[in-house]
Design an enzyme around this catalytic site. Structure first.
Site, PDB file in Angstrom:
ATOM      1  N   HIS A 297       0.838  -1.207   0.000  1.00  0.00           N
ATOM      2  CA  HIS A 297       0.000   0.000   0.000  1.00  0.00           C
ATOM      3  C   HIS A 297       0.870   1.253   0.000  1.00  0.00           C
ATOM      4  O   HIS A 297       2.058   1.195   0.308  1.00  0.00           O
ATOM      5  CB  HIS A 297      -0.912   0.025   1.230  1.00  0.00           C
ATOM      6  CG  HIS A 297      -2.094  -0.887   1.102  1.00  0.00           C
ATOM      7  ND1 HIS A 297      -2.011  -2.236   1.367  1.00  0.00           N
ATOM      8  CD2 HIS A 297      -3.368  -0.650   0.723  1.00  0.00           C
ATOM      9  CE1 HIS A 297      -3.192  -2.795   1.150  1.00  0.00           C
ATOM     10  NE2 HIS A 297      -4.038  -1.859   0.757  1.00  0.00           N
TER      11      HIS A 297
ATOM     12  N   LYS B 156      -0.438   4.886   4.519  1.00  0.00           N
ATOM     13  CA  LYS B 156      -1.356   3.977   5.229  1.00  0.00           C
ATOM     14  C   LYS B 156      -0.892   3.792   6.676  1.00  0.00           C
ATOM     15  O   LYS B 156       0.287   3.598   6.938  1.00  0.00           O
ATOM     16  CB  LYS B 156      -1.439   2.623   4.505  1.00  0.00           C
ATOM     17  CG  LYS B 156      -2.449   1.680   5.164  1.00  0.00           C
ATOM     18  CD  LYS B 156      -2.785   0.490   4.283  1.00  0.00           C
ATOM     19  CE  LYS B 156      -3.710  -0.496   4.972  1.00  0.00           C
ATOM     20  NZ  LYS B 156      -5.006   0.061   5.350  1.00  0.00           N
TER      21      LYS B 156
HETATM   22  P1  NAD Z   1      -7.542   9.141   5.375  1.00  0.00           P
HETATM   23  O1  NAD Z   1      -6.593   9.297   6.521  1.00  0.00           O
HETATM   24  O2  NAD Z   1      -7.206   9.751   4.048  1.00  0.00           O
HETATM   25  O3  NAD Z   1      -8.997   9.692   5.768  1.00  0.00           O
HETATM   26  C1  NAD Z   1      -9.596   9.498   7.016  1.00  0.00           C
HETATM   27  C2  NAD Z   1     -10.522  10.696   7.247  1.00  0.00           C
HETATM   28  O4  NAD Z   1     -11.261  10.460   8.457  1.00  0.00           O
HETATM   29  C3  NAD Z   1      -9.751  12.015   7.442  1.00  0.00           C
HETATM   30  O5  NAD Z   1     -10.316  13.038   6.638  1.00  0.00           O
HETATM   31  C4  NAD Z   1      -9.948  12.305   8.925  1.00  0.00           C
HETATM   32  O6  NAD Z   1      -9.966  13.710   9.225  1.00  0.00           O
HETATM   33  C5  NAD Z   1     -11.329  11.676   9.150  1.00  0.00           C
HETATM   34  N1  NAD Z   1     -11.631  11.478  10.561  1.00  0.00           N
HETATM   35  C6  NAD Z   1     -10.792  11.182  11.599  1.00  0.00           C
HETATM   36  N2  NAD Z   1     -11.462  11.190  12.766  1.00  0.00           N
HETATM   37  C7  NAD Z   1     -12.762  11.470  12.461  1.00  0.00           C
HETATM   38  C8  NAD Z   1     -13.932  11.631  13.248  1.00  0.00           C
HETATM   39  N3  NAD Z   1     -13.906  11.508  14.582  1.00  0.00           N
HETATM   40  N4  NAD Z   1     -15.105  11.915  12.617  1.00  0.00           N
HETATM   41  C9  NAD Z   1     -15.153  12.063  11.269  1.00  0.00           C
HETATM   42  N5  NAD Z   1     -14.059  11.958  10.473  1.00  0.00           N
HETATM   43  C10 NAD Z   1     -12.877  11.666  11.065  1.00  0.00           C
HETATM   44  O7  NAD Z   1      -7.735   7.574   5.229  1.00  0.00           O
HETATM   45  P2  NAD Z   1      -8.322   6.756   3.973  1.00  0.00           P
HETATM   46  O8  NAD Z   1      -7.191   6.350   3.073  1.00  0.00           O
HETATM   47  O9  NAD Z   1      -9.491   7.495   3.391  1.00  0.00           O
HETATM   48  O10 NAD Z   1      -8.827   5.437   4.704  1.00  0.00           O
HETATM   49  C11 NAD Z   1      -9.810   5.484   5.730  1.00  0.00           C
HETATM   50  C12 NAD Z   1     -10.023   4.092   6.290  1.00  0.00           C
HETATM   51  O11 NAD Z   1     -10.593   3.251   5.271  1.00  0.00           O
HETATM   52  C13 NAD Z   1      -8.741   3.369   6.727  1.00  0.00           C
HETATM   53  O12 NAD Z   1      -9.033   2.604   7.888  1.00  0.00           O
HETATM   54  C14 NAD Z   1      -8.411   2.469   5.542  1.00  0.00           C
HETATM   55  O13 NAD Z   1      -7.645   1.345   5.905  1.00  0.00           O
HETATM   56  C15 NAD Z   1      -9.798   2.076   5.112  1.00  0.00           C
HETATM   57  N6  NAD Z   1      -9.929   1.634   3.715  1.00  0.00           N
HETATM   58  C16 NAD Z   1     -10.817   0.612   3.496  1.00  0.00           C
HETATM   59  C17 NAD Z   1     -11.076   0.193   2.205  1.00  0.00           C
HETATM   60  C18 NAD Z   1     -12.122  -0.868   1.998  1.00  0.00           C
HETATM   61  O14 NAD Z   1     -12.438  -1.200   0.832  1.00  0.00           O
HETATM   62  N7  NAD Z   1     -12.710  -1.410   3.066  1.00  0.00           N
HETATM   63  C19 NAD Z   1     -10.412   0.789   1.117  1.00  0.00           C
HETATM   64  C20 NAD Z   1      -9.525   1.831   1.369  1.00  0.00           C
HETATM   65  C21 NAD Z   1      -9.296   2.246   2.677  1.00  0.00           C
END
Ligand code: NAD
Length: 244
Positions: free
Chosen positions: A132, A136
């Site tokens: 990744h 991440k």
């Molecule tokens: P990122 O860090 O770019 O985004 C996370 C967002 O959540 C940020 O904007 C942050 O400010 C916000 N956040 C943090 N605390 C919060 C709160 N209390 N309330 C509301 N928003 C809040 O991360 P990302 O790359 O977008 O990934 C997010 C999650 O999704 C990770 O856990 C990642 O592993 C997961 N993910 C899952 C899949 C899937 O298909 N299941 C795919 C990609 C990523």
């Protein structure tokens, strides 16, 4: 039309969900929530909440969805066992689709992994490799963890006992039952996963490579629309796709 709120809307996945939601004829995104916003103010107007933020956050979001009887789609990864158990309990109250990966390709990889592990039997050594982007935060990826859980389930071994996270030093010969797990980090890689079956004289590798976050976003939006017509319960993306 399913009315959806995106939690974590300013993140990489949040932005992809907003982009894909805008052009999805079955979905209306009614709000994006990120740090500083209050989901309490808008949740009543929604049918479902899609949660892609941070592992510490999911439990509160799930409890709020349960209180307001809203469907929940969880994409966030990296939860503690305690949080997982608390969130899972809410399945008696609302429909929850919880998937470590929402892409159609990866869910097909889950299905193929189950089949290949059954067909190949115990003669093959099992290793999972994932890569990744450098930003991440958790490792191994939720998807790699799901793959290792499938391998352990089919082989009927304990995942806690048999998982080997990387190898360093004089670790001794590989055992038949161990499941290797290796996390690579770098650049802007959206998500690569390979399951390696290494036998005597042959090797099978099942690989999926995601090139765009839209693939996860479109899957999560599809899951949200699907969840709204389901009774309370805990569902996987394989359920949404009808793969099980
Ligand atoms: P990122 O860090 O770019 O985004 C996370 C967002 O959540 C940020 O904007 C942050 O400010 C916000 N956040 C943090 N605390 C919060 C709160 N209390 N309330 C509301 N928003 C809040 O991360 P990302 O790359 O977008 O990934 C997010 C999650 O999704 C990770 O856990 C990642 O592993 C997961 N993910 C899952 C899949 C899937 O298909 N299941 C795919 C990609 C990523």
């Amino acid at each position: 039309m399913t009315k959806v709120i995106i939690n974590g809307s300013k993140g990489r996945m949040g932005k992809a969900l907003l982009r894909c939601g805008e052009i999805n004829p079955d979905i209306e995104i009614i709000a994006g929530i990120d740090v500083g916003d209050d989901l309490n103010n808008v949740i009543n107007n929604a049918d479902a909440v899609i949660e892609f933020s941070f592992h510490d956050v999911t439990r509160n979001i799930a409890e709020l969805c349960s209180k307001n009887k809203k469907a929940l789609v969880i994409g966030t990864t990296g939860h503690t066992d305690e949080d997982k158990a608390a969130i899972t309990e809410l399945k008696s109250q609302i429909p929850i689709v919880w998937a470590s990966n929402f892409s159609t390709g990866v869910n097909t990889l889950f299905w193929l992994t189950r089949k290949a592990t059954e067909v190949l039997g115990t003669e093959f050594d099992l290793e999972v490799v994932e890569m990744h982007h450098r930003l991440k935060k958790d490792a191994p990826s939720g998807t790699a963890t799901t793959l290792s859980e499938i391998l352990a389930e089919v082989r009927q071994v304990s995942i806690e006992k048999e998982i080997r996270h990387g190898r360093q030093g004089i670790v001794g010969e590989r055992t038949d039952s161990e499941i290797g797990m290796h996390s690579l980090r770098g650049g802007d890689v959206v998500g690569d996963h390979t399951v390696v079956y290494a036998g005597n004289g042959e090797r099978l590798e099942l690989t999926h490579k995601a090139a765009s976050r839209n693939t996860f976003a479109n899957g999560a939006l599809r899951a949200a629309a699907w969840a709204c017509s389901q009774p309370p319960g805990l569902y996987s993306m394989e359920d949404v796709l009808g793969l099980e």
